[in-house]
Design an enzyme around this catalytic site. Structure first.
Site, PDB file in Angstrom:
ATOM      1  N   HIS A 138       2.437   2.892  -3.182  1.00  0.00           N
ATOM      2  CA  HIS A 138       1.602   3.567  -4.181  1.00  0.00           C
ATOM      3  C   HIS A 138       1.872   5.059  -4.234  1.00  0.00           C
ATOM      4  CE1 HIS A 138      -1.170   0.978  -6.246  1.00  0.00           C
ATOM      5  NE2 HIS A 138      -1.441   0.311  -5.145  1.00  0.00           N
ATOM      6  N   ASP A 172      -5.784  -6.482  -6.147  1.00  0.00           N
ATOM      7  CA  ASP A 172      -5.455  -5.416  -7.093  1.00  0.00           C
ATOM      8  C   ASP A 172      -5.476  -5.909  -8.534  1.00  0.00           C
ATOM      9  OD1 ASP A 172      -5.138  -3.441  -5.257  1.00  0.00           O
ATOM     10  OD2 ASP A 172      -2.968  -3.701  -5.047  1.00  0.00           O
ATOM     11  N   GLN A 204       0.836  -1.194   0.000  1.00  0.00           N
ATOM     12  CA  GLN A 204       0.000   0.000   0.000  1.00  0.00           C
ATOM     13  C   GLN A 204       0.872   1.246   0.000  1.00  0.00           C
ATOM     14  OE1 GLN A 204      -3.233  -0.562  -0.306  1.00  0.00           O
ATOM     15  NE2 GLN A 204      -3.283   1.593  -0.833  1.00  0.00           N
TER      16      GLN A 204
END
Lengths: 433, 433
Positions: free
Chosen positions: B262, B361, B259
């Site tokens: 990103h 994802d 995460q």
């Protein structure tokens, strides 16, 4: 005068495009004022809310009297005449029955890799419903907003309704009671939206705000969107009636006027394949406009935005209707079911001569909060779905990860997201050890 | 340094509230610039679009080259390596399977008055999908946006993807091809959103626009909302992992970094009932941050917004998670199914140690466009539902109108809407004649 168009005319396409593009409402730009009000309520809470209510509604409140007490509600509700109570009760029951069927289902399944997939729906925890005061204070709107929320399972439902000079509408309070509303606050305007979104010492914040309002309320809803969810920002309302020669022109005239009487910006359009019907409806509208209580509003709406369109056949009527994407669509034709199959964009369809749009406003069962201003091309009326949200579920097994993990790793690398790939690779390596 | 909290501490509630309220992103205020760009594209169409593309993307286009030709797409797509093509194909197939199950059902029924009631779903006619250029050009996002639209039945699906200096991403074009996208335009920024919403001489307008973008794209989407539908405006992304002592801390560290990598504004939070796990995960994150390709981004995210929270038990973990309403929630515990039952607000749940978020994802099946910034309290991830809309249906019989018409009349009179009442009364009088 309303526009009269004939699809046979050479310049029809331009005239129809002009009708489609006509701007019916100039909202005053109150965003700057609203931003100040929201900031004030966020900063000073109840104190700001009380000052603003004194200023705008000429009503002195305290933190203790912001909310209607159970006793006050009981006293006011007792004033409602029996016939109005019975009418609200039947409406509430029918709206409840219709919306209960909208509850979506949870799903889980196992795919061929052994992975469990699915989703689960859960209600919004707390919702706020804005109810305008004064002339536009409609108890039917309370039912239409509150019942879907309660059907969805919203635990805490709060209403904000301004009471200018302390005047409360007993029918609004009865509608709230029948819908299972938990809290009713006598606040309005942008300050009420700010209080619902951010909370004050007395009012706990909610997660979603719905309901109609004036330009200040609409601007405030736009501003708090993101902090909370909101419903659509409604524009002026519209009705489109498609009628053939088989219909009673007086009924259609009244249906069109029932839209026009809402608001000077409302729009009523008739599309017919019968020139005689076009003229008969138009004449009947003129006749009723001489006596109708709200003839000033309805007359302005009809003169400024009304339209009558003559088409060669009902297929063409459906095609034009789809381009308009009306909020309300009445199919007053001999075979409304067949014509309905050709409609791709409309908020609500009322089929046949026995279904005046007013039935849908009150007691049919479907919601009367519908997409305006051509937004039925991409959005739906209010429903239980506005008060639930979906959580997706995925559970891999070692075998499932072995099957699809390498694909995730490949795509992660192609997107230069190394940790994404490593999070899969670490597990795959463990399986291969 | 990331925040370390213990639910036992006296000031925990304040510290947790501060974590909840922390602002992770300051979007530049580009609204004024965006308003000018939109007005320019509305006024000058292709000419404006071409000038702006030359200015921002250093790319000279003509009305004929705004759109990728079939041959250009074929040439570019042929460059994609076989393993990446196979990965995209498997992802597309799994996303397709998952989303096909989301199609809602039409319903009609006859109630006890004889009235037919129901609703019908229909697809948005035309949708536009924005795909960022440059670093954030993710082919997986093309699949996640385009496949639900095509499953819904959207007839015309157009992509806008900027190609700075003429550089196109072959994987994005392959993803578009696999998803059944109809048109791909090499345009970006606010000018692309304006072209999709209002149309130009070359680009027909769409009804709904989805997809991620920078501050200019987000501001443009807000501005065209109402003219067209839009999806949510995504904020910075976040993951919450709930872990017990049974887990591999290295896997959790990688999940949290996937995460953090990103975006510097991304947030990774660990909640655990095991102090040893808290420290082991934190140590593993520090170790990986020494070598990770995107360690600068991931490190900034972890230092500025990362958090580790120790709780007495998993019930407390669920309660805190519900207050956070995370976009992504991993349940890395011995019995993830039991814990999942206690979760009321989350965009997506990943159950058990074998389900890293990266699976979601790319290839799990559920959508990766999910509600950020605590909006899982009131909204859902992208789905087929974003590309369909509901038309409600009502058809009264004379008998049904006789039964419920008087209720509508009573309520119309109580709301001072005379024409509403008359439209029902005229029909009732006819029945009584």
């Amino acid at each position: 005068m309303p526009v009269f168009l004939n699809a046979h005319d050479a310049d029809f396409e331009n005239a129809f495009a002009a009708l489609l593009g006509a701007k019916r409402e100039d909202s005053p730009d109150v965003d700057h004022i609203v931003a100040g009000i929201i900031a004030d309520v966020r900063k000073r809470g109840d104190t700001a809310l009380i000052e603003l209510t004194e200023k705008f509604d000429r009503l002195a409140l305290t933190p203790e009297t912001l909310r209607f007490s159970t006793e006050e509600i009981a006293t006011l509700v007792a004033q409602v005449p029996d016939n109005e109570r019975a009418a609200l009760e039947l409406s509430a029951a029918r709206i409840q029955d219709y919306h209960a069927r909208q509850m979506p289902s949870d799903e889980t399944w196992t795919d061929d890799t052994g992975a469990m997939l699915g989703w689960r729906w859960s209600p919004v925890s707390a919702a706020g419903l804005y109810v305008p005061g004064g002339l536009a204070s409609y108890p039917s709107s309370v039912l239409m907003n509150a019942i879907p929320a309660k059907v969805a399972g919203v635990e805490r439902l709060a209403i904000a309704v301004p009471t200018p000079d302390g005047q409360a509408n007993p029918l609004v309070l009865l509608a709230a009671q029948l819908s299972g509303v938990d809290e009713v606050y006598r606040i309005g305007g942008a300050q009420a939206i700010a209080a619902l979104a951010y909370g004050t010492e007395t009012i706990a914040p909610v997660d979603k705000i719905t309901g109609p309002g004036n330009a200040f309320v609409a601007a405030a809803k736009r501003r708090v969107f993101g902090k909370v969810g909101i419903d659509m920002i409604a524009g002026p309302s519209e009705i489109l009636v498609i009628a053939d020669a088989s219909q009673n022109p007086d009924w259609i005239a009244l249906d069109m006027l029932s839209q026009a009487e809402h608001d000077e910006s409302a729009q009523s359009i008739l599309i017919t394949n019968d020139a005689g019907m076009a003229h008969a409806v138009s004449a009947a509208i003129d006749k009723h406009l001489q006596t109708l209580e709200r003839r000033k509003i309805a007359g302005a709406s009809w003169r400024n935005f009304g339209a009558v369109i003559i088409v060669p056949d009902l297929d063409r009527a459906a095609e034009l209707s789809n381009r308009i994407a009306p909020e309300h669509l009445e199919l007053c034709v001999e075979d409304p079911d067949a014509l309905s199959q050709k409609i791709t964009h409309a908020g609500a369809i009322f089929l046949g001569a026995w279904t005046p749009e007013a039935i849908g406003d009150y007691v049919g069962g479907p919601n009367h909060v519908l997409p305006t201003a051509r937004s039925a091309r991409f959005s739906s009326g209010l429903s239980v779905m506005d008060f639930v949200k979906r959580t997706t579920l995925a559970k891999m097994t070692p075998e499932a990860l072995r099957t699809i993990g390498p694909t995730a790793e490949t795509l992660a690398i192609s997107e230069s997201l190394e940790a994404h790939g490593l999070s899969v690779r670490a597990r795959l390596d463990h399986l291969n050890d």
